[in-house]
Enzyme design. Sequence first.
Site, PDB file in Angstrom:
ATOM      1  N   THR A 115      -5.215  -7.384  10.563  1.00 34.99           N
ATOM      2  CA  THR A 115      -5.612  -5.957   9.845  1.00 34.99           C
ATOM      3  C   THR A 115      -5.212  -4.817  10.614  1.00 34.99           C
ATOM      4  O   THR A 115      -4.714  -3.920   9.932  1.00 34.99           O
ATOM      5  CB  THR A 115      -7.215  -6.162   9.354  1.00 34.99           C
ATOM      6  OG1 THR A 115      -7.306  -7.530   8.741  1.00 34.99           O
ATOM      7  CG2 THR A 115      -7.355  -4.893   8.599  1.00 34.99           C
ATOM      8  N   PHE A 131     -16.035   2.945   6.852  1.00 35.65           N
ATOM      9  CA  PHE A 131     -14.540   3.239   6.302  1.00 35.65           C
ATOM     10  C   PHE A 131     -14.246   3.342   4.882  1.00 35.65           C
ATOM     11  O   PHE A 131     -13.264   3.587   4.444  1.00 35.65           O
ATOM     12  CB  PHE A 131     -13.768   2.442   6.854  1.00 35.65           C
ATOM     13  CG  PHE A 131     -13.845   0.896   6.676  1.00 35.65           C
ATOM     14  CD1 PHE A 131     -13.143   0.265   5.460  1.00 35.65           C
ATOM     15  CD2 PHE A 131     -14.252  -0.047   7.542  1.00 35.65           C
ATOM     16  CE1 PHE A 131     -13.266  -1.119   5.309  1.00 35.65           C
ATOM     17  CE2 PHE A 131     -14.438  -1.374   7.359  1.00 35.65           C
ATOM     18  CZ  PHE A 131     -14.117  -1.680   6.095  1.00 35.65           C
ATOM     19  N   ARG A 137       2.663  -6.120   9.102  1.00 32.52           N
ATOM     20  CA  ARG A 137       1.783  -5.235   9.360  1.00 32.52           C
ATOM     21  C   ARG A 137       2.358  -4.849  11.102  1.00 32.52           C
ATOM     22  O   ARG A 137       2.559  -3.762  11.467  1.00 32.52           O
ATOM     23  CB  ARG A 137       0.537  -5.512   9.686  1.00 32.52           C
ATOM     24  CG  ARG A 137      -0.293  -5.364   8.393  1.00 32.52           C
ATOM     25  CD  ARG A 137      -1.517  -6.223   8.301  1.00 32.52           C
ATOM     26  NE  ARG A 137      -2.287  -5.661   7.064  1.00 32.52           N
ATOM     27  CZ  ARG A 137      -3.474  -6.560   6.665  1.00 32.52           C
ATOM     28  NH1 ARG A 137      -3.638  -7.661   7.290  1.00 32.52           N
ATOM     29  NH2 ARG A 137      -3.918  -6.202   5.431  1.00 32.52           N
ATOM     30  N   LYS A 187       0.896  -1.227  -0.032  1.00 30.80           N
ATOM     31  CA  LYS A 187      -0.097  -0.088   0.032  1.00 30.80           C
ATOM     32  C   LYS A 187       0.792   1.224   0.178  1.00 30.80           C
ATOM     33  O   LYS A 187       1.976   1.348   0.173  1.00 30.80           O
ATOM     34  CB  LYS A 187      -0.970  -0.092   1.172  1.00 30.80           C
ATOM     35  CG  LYS A 187      -2.117  -1.237   1.165  1.00 30.80           C
ATOM     36  CD  LYS A 187      -2.984  -0.884   2.279  1.00 30.80           C
ATOM     37  CE  LYS A 187      -3.961  -2.317   2.169  1.00 30.80           C
ATOM     38  NZ  LYS A 187      -5.069  -2.111   3.174  1.00 30.80           N
ATOM     39  N   HIS A 229      -2.324  -5.590   1.485  1.00 34.10           N
ATOM     40  CA  HIS A 229      -3.439  -6.159   1.269  1.00 34.10           C
ATOM     41  C   HIS A 229      -3.238  -7.507   0.728  1.00 34.10           C
ATOM     42  O   HIS A 229      -2.313  -7.809   0.026  1.00 34.10           O
ATOM     43  CB  HIS A 229      -4.408  -5.288   0.198  1.00 34.10           C
ATOM     44  CG  HIS A 229      -5.501  -6.213   0.062  1.00 34.10           C
ATOM     45  ND1 HIS A 229      -6.510  -6.322   0.499  1.00 34.10           N
ATOM     46  CD2 HIS A 229      -5.675  -7.140  -1.195  1.00 34.10           C
ATOM     47  CE1 HIS A 229      -7.558  -7.055  -0.006  1.00 34.10           C
ATOM     48  NE2 HIS A 229      -6.949  -7.630  -1.361  1.00 34.10           N
ATOM     49  N   ASN A 261      -1.983   0.380   6.564  1.00 35.59           N
ATOM     50  CA  ASN A 261      -1.643  -0.996   7.250  1.00 35.59           C
ATOM     51  C   ASN A 261      -0.843  -2.052   6.212  1.00 35.59           C
ATOM     52  O   ASN A 261      -0.554  -2.895   6.350  1.00 35.59           O
ATOM     53  CB  ASN A 261      -2.904  -1.819   7.847  1.00 35.59           C
ATOM     54  CG  ASN A 261      -3.605  -2.314   6.457  1.00 35.59           C
ATOM     55  OD1 ASN A 261      -3.586  -1.921   5.453  1.00 35.59           O
ATOM     56  ND2 ASN A 261      -4.538  -3.239   7.035  1.00 35.59           N
ATOM     57  N   ARG A 310      -1.685 -14.295   4.087  1.00 39.80           N
ATOM     58  CA  ARG A 310      -2.290 -13.665   5.361  1.00 39.80           C
ATOM     59  C   ARG A 310      -1.458 -13.856   6.814  1.00 39.80           C
ATOM     60  O   ARG A 310      -1.291 -13.014   7.502  1.00 39.80           O
ATOM     61  CB  ARG A 310      -3.696 -14.307   5.484  1.00 39.80           C
ATOM     62  CG  ARG A 310      -4.486 -13.819   4.260  1.00 39.80           C
ATOM     63  CD  ARG A 310      -6.031 -14.327   4.520  1.00 39.80           C
ATOM     64  NE  ARG A 310      -6.609 -13.391   5.379  1.00 39.80           N
ATOM     65  CZ  ARG A 310      -7.088 -12.150   5.294  1.00 39.80           C
ATOM     66  NH1 ARG A 310      -6.883 -11.564   4.076  1.00 39.80           N
ATOM     67  NH2 ARG A 310      -7.597 -11.601   6.227  1.00 39.80           N
ATOM     68  N   TYR A 320     -12.410  -2.548  -4.087  1.00 37.95           N
ATOM     69  CA  TYR A 320     -12.898  -2.752  -2.631  1.00 37.95           C
ATOM     70  C   TYR A 320     -14.361  -2.816  -2.745  1.00 37.95           C
ATOM     71  O   TYR A 320     -15.018  -2.423  -1.875  1.00 37.95           O
ATOM     72  CB  TYR A 320     -12.372  -1.559  -2.077  1.00 37.95           C
ATOM     73  CG  TYR A 320     -10.923  -2.060  -1.406  1.00 37.95           C
ATOM     74  CD1 TYR A 320     -10.552  -2.876  -0.520  1.00 37.95           C
ATOM     75  CD2 TYR A 320      -9.906  -0.993  -1.585  1.00 37.95           C
ATOM     76  CE1 TYR A 320      -9.396  -3.323  -0.308  1.00 37.95           C
ATOM     77  CE2 TYR A 320      -8.516  -1.262  -1.237  1.00 37.95           C
ATOM     78  CZ  TYR A 320      -8.317  -2.326  -0.156  1.00 37.95           C
ATOM     79  OH  TYR A 320      -6.984  -2.705   0.009  1.00 37.95           O
ATOM     80  N   GLU A 357      -9.598 -11.041  -7.594  1.00 35.86           N
ATOM     81  CA  GLU A 357      -8.648  -9.796  -7.411  1.00 35.86           C
ATOM     82  C   GLU A 357      -7.521  -9.806  -8.472  1.00 35.86           C
ATOM     83  O   GLU A 357      -7.023  -9.018  -8.964  1.00 35.86           O
ATOM     84  CB  GLU A 357      -8.213  -9.715  -5.881  1.00 35.86           C
ATOM     85  CG  GLU A 357      -9.204  -9.232  -4.875  1.00 35.86           C
ATOM     86  CD  GLU A 357      -8.774  -9.319  -3.668  1.00 35.86           C
ATOM     87  OE1 GLU A 357      -7.555  -9.633  -3.054  1.00 35.86           O
ATOM     88  OE2 GLU A 357      -9.761  -8.747  -2.783  1.00 35.86           O
TER      89      GLU A 357
HETATM   90  P1  CMP Z   1      -7.569  -4.651   3.267  1.00 39.66           P
HETATM   91  O1  CMP Z   1      -7.120  -5.937   3.784  1.00 39.66           O
HETATM   92  O2  CMP Z   1      -6.770  -3.769   2.363  1.00 39.66           O
HETATM   93  O3  CMP Z   1      -8.831  -4.620   3.092  1.00 39.66           O
HETATM   94  C1  CMP Z   1      -9.880  -3.499   3.433  1.00 39.66           C
HETATM   95  C2  CMP Z   1      -9.054  -2.474   4.095  1.00 39.66           C
HETATM   96  O4  CMP Z   1      -9.880  -1.507   5.023  1.00 39.66           O
HETATM   97  C3  CMP Z   1      -8.477  -2.919   5.419  1.00 39.66           C
HETATM   98  O5  CMP Z   1      -7.172  -3.634   4.645  1.00 39.66           O
HETATM   99  C4  CMP Z   1      -8.171  -1.806   6.249  1.00 39.66           C
HETATM  100  O6  CMP Z   1      -6.782  -1.077   5.597  1.00 39.66           O
HETATM  101  C5  CMP Z   1      -9.333  -0.843   5.862  1.00 39.66           C
HETATM  102  N1  CMP Z   1     -10.171  -0.861   7.060  1.00 39.66           N
HETATM  103  C6  CMP Z   1     -10.382   0.401   7.741  1.00 39.66           C
HETATM  104  N2  CMP Z   1     -11.088   0.295   9.016  1.00 39.66           N
HETATM  105  C7  CMP Z   1     -11.373  -0.973   8.935  1.00 39.66           C
HETATM  106  C8  CMP Z   1     -12.312  -1.782   9.555  1.00 39.66           C
HETATM  107  N3  CMP Z   1     -12.958  -1.403  10.748  1.00 39.66           N
HETATM  108  N4  CMP Z   1     -12.421  -3.073   9.523  1.00 39.66           N
HETATM  109  C9  CMP Z   1     -11.663  -3.610   8.349  1.00 39.66           C
HETATM  110  N5  CMP Z   1     -10.744  -3.086   7.425  1.00 39.66           N
HETATM  111  C10 CMP Z   1     -10.647  -1.603   7.596  1.00 39.66           C
END
Ligand code: CMP
Length: 141
Positions: A92, A58, A103, A10, A116, A113, A86, A50, A127
């Site tokens: 996350t 969010f 992370r 990211k 992805h 973070n 993962r 997304y 994806e």
């Molecule tokens: P990612 O795996 O890229 O998928 C969705 C992204 O939304 C996640 O990583 C986070 O960076 C972001 N995000 C922000 N707030 C939240 C939340 N409350 N729960 C999950 N993802 C979140």
Amino acid sequence: AIERTLSIVKPDAVAKNVIGEIYSRFEKAGLSIVAAKMVHLTQEQAEGFYAEHKERPFFADLVAFMTSGPVMIQALEGENAIAANRDLMGATNPKEAAAGTIRADFAESIDANAVHGSDSPASAEREVAYFFADNEICPRG
Ligand code: CMP
């Protein structure tokens, strides 16, 4: 089984200059990079990627962050690649991510973070195809 998964470094991690350190973790874990490109995502590209989060509170912040700077997008291939990636990424929310995960080591917040990774075989298929045509993928075999 040998799987493919979609990984994104990211904007926060690209700005920190840790693409190589993150790639090294993939390779040391037995995952091979079989496609890659650096892209500054458009709003449309980020929203489409997304789409499953469209109704989440969010979503707007997520799209704004993912279009704030270039990202490095790759397809990873290897044994159990989806779960393996993962495990490397960690939770996350970096505050909950296990020590030694990407992370925990490189991320600042749940938005910024660092990485992805696809969360299931169905999302991995969607994806990878979202960003790479078949002829842009070089299987390791
Ligand atoms: P990612 O795996 O890229 O998928 C969705 C992204 O939304 C996640 O990583 C986070 O960076 C972001 N995000 C922000 N707030 C939240 C939340 N409350 N729960 C999950 N993802 C979140």
